[in-house]
Write an enzyme that holds these catalytic residues in place. Structure first.
Site, short mmCIF file in Angstrom:
data_model
loop_
_atom_site.label_atom_id
_atom_site.label_comp_id
_atom_site.label_asym_id
_atom_site.label_seq_id
_atom_site.Cartn_x
_atom_site.Cartn_y
_atom_site.Cartn_z
N ARG A 1 -10.11 -0.27 8.08
CA ARG A 1 -9.68 -1.57 8.39
C ARG A 1 -10.82 -2.53 8.78
NH1 ARG A 1 -4.56 -0.33 7.75
NH2 ARG A 1 -2.87 -1.54 8.85
N ARG B 1 10.36 -0.95 13.05
CA ARG B 1 8.98 -0.89 13.74
C ARG B 1 8.78 -2.24 14.52
NH1 ARG B 1 5.03 0.19 8.60
NH2 ARG B 1 3.57 -1.28 9.89
N ARG C 1 11.51 -6.00 5.30
CA ARG C 1 11.63 -4.81 5.87
C ARG C 1 12.14 -4.74 7.35
NH1 ARG C 1 6.03 -1.55 5.63
NH2 ARG C 1 5.69 -2.68 7.36
N ARG D 1 -1.20 -9.78 12.79
CA ARG D 1 -1.61 -8.80 11.82
C ARG D 1 -2.52 -9.17 10.59
NH1 ARG D 1 3.83 -5.72 10.80
NH2 ARG D 1 2.37 -4.30 9.21
N LYS E 1 0.79 -1.24 -0.08
CA LYS E 1 -0.04 -0.05 0.00
C LYS E 1 0.89 0.91 -0.01
CE LYS E 1 -2.11 -0.78 4.02
NZ LYS E 1 -1.41 -1.98 4.41
#
Ligand code: B4P
Length: 196
Positions: free
Chosen positions: A98, A139, A133, A150, A22
């Protein structure tokens, strides 16, 4: 807050699972179409960085891969939209809604959306990208355990969003399993209304 300020502004929602790409596609959309990009995840991470009490609670929720309370996200989004309202020719709302109620609340209180871009991607690919990532992102939610949660949250809460907008004829489904450029070509076709 003056609700009329945001009336008539173009709004595009961007949804997809964690790691579907995204954020990557939104950067390109902004470069080409000049919309104002608002990422709900970035707004939340900024709130965390600010060190506020609310920020501390958010870290915990995000570490668990859960959704933060709708009121928080909606408030952050609305404030950010108002701040840009005079100069913006449209908003790209990344990572929102969401869950179905996030969409209906936004649309009844702020503005109806024009369309919803949905980046469709397999759980395997999304996991692989996020683990990639994780090496550099720092993060709190880019680790194997949180990624699994998630994904669960995505399938239970966000997939219904996809069917909701499909029924309304507003969904633009993009195969996000491919190279960034190939995906972006389809995004442009969808935004220009030229898809099959
Ligand atoms: P987000 O920040 O939205 O995180 P995300 O789903 O992982 O998407 P992101 O944009 O970061 O990653 P992308 O797919 O672009 O949300 C984080 C958390 O915040 C949520 O878990 C939740 O707790 C909370 N939250 C956010 N919005 C909320 C809301 N509305 N309500 C409640 N809670 C909310 O990219 C991933 C990686 O893939 C990157 O490394 C990228 O370089 C790579 N990549 C992208 N495209 C690729 C391609 N085509 N090929 C190969 N790699 C690619």
């Amino acid at each position: 807050y003056d609700p009329d300020k945001l009336k008539g502004k173009k709004v595009i929602f961007v949804v997809g699972g964690p790691g579907c790409g995204k954020g990557t596609q939104c950067e390109r959309i902004v470069a080409k179409y000049g919309y104002t990009h608002l990422s709900s995840g970035d707004l939340l991470r900024d709130e965390v960085k600010s060190g506020s009490e609310r920020g501390k609670k958010l870290t915990e929720i995000m570490e668990q891969g859960k959704l933060v309370p709708m009121e928080t996200v909606l408030e952050l989004l609305r404030d950010a939209m108002i701040a840009k309202a005079d100069t913006s020719n449209g908003f790209l709302i990344d990572g929102y809604p969401r869950e179905v109620i996030q969409g209906t609340e936004f649309e009844s209180n702020i503005q109806e959306c024009d369309c919803v871009l949905y980046f469709e991607c397999s759980a395997e690919t999304m996991t692989e990208r996020l683990l990639g990532r994780a090496k550099t992102s720092g993060r709190v939610d880019d680790n194997e355990e949180t990624i699994k949660k998630r994904l669960d949250t995505f399938y239970s809460a966000t997939e219904p969003v996809v069917s909701h907008y499909e029924e309304k004829g507003k969904l633009r489904k993009i195969n996000a399993e491919r190279e960034v450029e190939a995906i972006f070509a389809d995004v442009c076709a969808a935004l220009d209304g030229k898809e099959g």
